[in-house]
Design a protein around this motif. Structure first.
Motif, mmCIF file in Angstrom:
data_model
loop_
_atom_site.group_PDB
_atom_site.id
_atom_site.type_symbol
_atom_site.label_atom_id
_atom_site.label_comp_id
_atom_site.label_asym_id
_atom_site.label_seq_id
_atom_site.Cartn_x
_atom_site.Cartn_y
_atom_site.Cartn_z
ATOM 1 N N LYS A 43 -7.204 -0.070 5.264
ATOM 2 C CA LYS A 43 -7.730 1.276 5.512
ATOM 3 C C LYS A 43 -7.625 1.631 7.003
ATOM 4 C CE LYS A 43 -11.847 0.318 3.882
ATOM 5 N NZ LYS A 43 -11.657 -1.100 3.535
ATOM 6 N N ALA B 258 -13.143 6.052 6.012
ATOM 7 C CA ALA B 258 -12.852 4.808 5.301
ATOM 8 C C ALA B 258 -14.170 4.211 4.845
ATOM 9 C CB ALA B 258 -12.098 3.833 6.197
ATOM 10 N N LEU C 107 -10.174 7.091 2.485
ATOM 11 C CA LEU C 107 -9.590 5.825 2.058
ATOM 12 C C LEU C 107 -10.708 4.907 1.589
ATOM 13 C CD1 LEU C 107 -7.143 5.307 5.076
ATOM 14 C CD2 LEU C 107 -6.516 6.063 2.772
ATOM 15 N N ASP D 228 -14.766 4.990 10.434
ATOM 16 C CA ASP D 228 -14.723 3.743 9.677
ATOM 17 C C ASP D 228 -16.140 3.390 9.230
ATOM 18 O OD1 ASP D 228 -13.625 1.577 8.473
ATOM 19 O OD2 ASP D 228 -13.066 0.527 10.313
ATOM 20 N N GLY E 121 -1.267 4.346 -0.314
ATOM 21 C CA GLY E 121 -1.910 4.696 0.947
ATOM 22 C C GLY E 121 -0.940 5.340 1.925
ATOM 23 N N GLN F 248 0.824 -1.214 0.000
ATOM 24 C CA GLN F 248 0.000 0.000 0.000
ATOM 25 C C GLN F 248 0.858 1.265 0.000
ATOM 26 O OE1 GLN F 248 -2.694 -0.456 -0.975
ATOM 27 N NE2 GLN F 248 -3.815 -2.130 -0.001
ATOM 28 N N THR G 193 -7.669 5.276 -3.283
ATOM 29 C CA THR G 193 -8.310 3.976 -3.479
ATOM 30 C C THR G 193 -7.263 2.882 -3.306
ATOM 31 O OG1 THR G 193 -9.946 4.901 -5.002
ATOM 32 C CG2 THR G 193 -9.603 2.521 -5.056
#
Length: 506
Positions: free
Chosen positions: A224, A346, A216, A304, A200, A197, A388
């Protein structure tokens, strides 16, 4: 003596106000009259104080007693006035000489047996007393650690009403605050734990360097939550002013650790997706209390499963994200709390949330659009970076055994980028007003912002988004050690804003 006065402190939001607690005994039927806009908990202090006085071995005066809380127009709430009320009433009855309590602030809740119990919000109360010129405070033993955080004050502790009475009569000293131990070791999640990632991780670094909001997206298991939980580990520690502000908020909410130390690490709040609006932004009857939004002040608010959160709760975040504060109007008054947070959301790409990726998704296109539309356009428009994440491959998991870049190394780059921004703007890039970005000497040449202008003209980017891309470009430039962004940084910032980065592997 039929009149006595002592000092206490009341709170409205995070602002403390010195309160004079007056007590007067007069002829009439035995009763206790409490005036000065007390709430229900404060009204009940009459019964708590009476039981505490009797169980401490003192005589309860069987006369008409009036207790007034000045200023009378200021709403008072909570049980922190108990100790001051009991002392004033005993002094007005001639049972206590008040010379030893001249100019002293008394804070504490009384149990029926006379014990003095800890209360919420002692830190901002003590700070308000210091600002008002009072230099001595007496607090519950359980709050003594946080009271010593405020400099320039003499703090003493008490564990019972009997202990305070003995001190006033000169027969016993008060308790000293417990000594501070060594600061606890700062431990927490590390970026080295995240496998793969790179995009990320890069998005997280840019968000930390500029104070930007981050979204995310990706299937379950793509990392995430792991990334979001590690954002505080790469943020700089809070300075004295910010740490005092954050610690005061946690004191008001009753979640401050008993270590008696300032909170130096940026806070992290991750409310469950079923949390109500009041739990998220603050609320409650009477005077409002801080929610997760304010408890994340100067830190990270992580949402989340964002599409599963009630739409009204998400919409309530829009105004605070722009202003950095939340104003809550309730029946007993208006309360304002600070709310300068980095928002991280997320979300799975669809309701079925296949962990294998989009190729195994069973959702109809309309279902996918309906699911993501729960995140409103105005809210997403306030989020600078959208990343993504793709499902991890077996090769990435196998090579993950090799050491990855730890949080400490990334934090150094973040700190250097923030120092460059503060030297330029006196603030982080995400907080720079839009007009400052568009005027000399910081206005970027038209050749460097051609792609950005085209996106606005095509309607894929709002005016707010235009400024946010410019802020992102400055952050990317600061991370690269450049004096100002060029076309490459502006284009990369635009791609981060729209959901992809051409330089994901750096």
């Amino acid at each position: 003596m039929s009149y006595a006065r002592v000092f206490c402190v009341g709170l409205i939001g995070v602002a403390g106000h010195v309160v004079e607690v007056e007590a007067d005994l007069s002829a009439g039927l035995p009763a206790v009259l409490l005036t000065g806009l007390p709430d229900t908990a404060l009204h009940e202090a009459r019964d708590r104080v009476r039981a505490a006085v009797v169980n401490s071995g003192e005589t309860w005066p069987n006369r008409r007693m009036t207790v007034n809380l000045l200023p009378a127009a200021l709403p008072k709430h909570g049980s922190s006035f108990d100790l001051a009320i009991a002392t004033a009433m005993l002094a007005s009855a001639g049972e206590l000489p008040l010379a030893a309590l001249d100019g002293v602030v008394l804070l504490g809740e009384l149990g029926l047996d006379g014990t003095v119990r800890p209360v919420r919000g002692v830190l901002p109360m003590v700070a308000a007393a210091a600002q008002a010129g009072l230099t001595r405070v007496i607090v519950p033993l359980g709050n003594a650690g946080e009271a010593t955080i405020v400099p320039g004050l003499t703090v003493r502790a008490v564990d019972s009403l009997r202990g305070l009475i003995n001190f006033v009569r000169g027969t016993a000293p008060l308790l000293d605050p417990p000594p501070l131990g060594s600061p606890p070791a700062e431990t927490g999640p590390d970026l080295a734990d995240v496998a793969g990632q790179e995009l990320g991780r890069y998005g997280l670094e840019v968000a930390a360097a500029g104070g930007h909001h981050l979204a995310l997206f990706g299937p379950p298991g793509s990392g995430k939550t792991m990334l979001a939980e590690r954002l505080p580990s790469i943020l700089p520690e809070l300075d004295d002013a910010a740490a005092l502000e954050v610690t005061a908020l946690h004191s008001i909410a009753g979640v401050l650790p008993s270590s008696g130390r300032l909170i130096r690490r940026p806070p992290f709040q991750a409310p469950h997706h079923t949390a109500s609006s009041a739990a998220l932004v603050g609320g409650g009857s009477g005077l409002a209390q801080p929610g997760a939004l304010s408890l994340a002040h100067r830190g990270v608010l992580f949402l989340d499963e964002a599409p599963e959160i009630a739409r009204a709760s998400l919409q309530a975040l829009r105004q605070p994200l722009e202003s950095g504060r939340i104003v809550l109007a309730r029946a007993r008054g208006t309360t304002e709390f600070p709310a300068q947070v980095q928002l991280v959301i997320a979300a799975n790409p669809c309701p079925c949330a296949s962990s294998a990726g989009d190729q195994y998704c069973t959702c109809a296109p309309t279902a996918r659009r309906r699911y993501m539309s729960r995140l409103s356009g105005p809210l997403l428009d306030r989020i600078d970076i959208r990343v993504t994440l793709r499902p991890l491959t077996a090769a990435q998991l196998i090579t993950a055994a090799e050491p990855a870049i730890p949080s400490a190394e990334v934090a150094k780059r973040v700190a250097q980028a923030r120092e460059a921004a503060v030297a330029r703007w006196k603030r982080v890039n995400a907080a720079v007003p839009g007009p400052d970005l568009r005027r000399e000497p910081w206005r970027l040449p038209a050749t460097d912002t051609a792609g950005l202008h085209a996106s606005v003209d095509r309607g894929v980017l709002s005016a707010r988004g235009f400024d946010r891309v410019l802020r992102l470009a400055w952050t990317i430039s600061d991370l690269d050690g450049r004096e100002r962004p060029g076309r490459g940084e502006v284009d990369e910032a635009l791609q981060l804003r729209m959901g992809e980065s051409r330089d994901a592997g750096r």
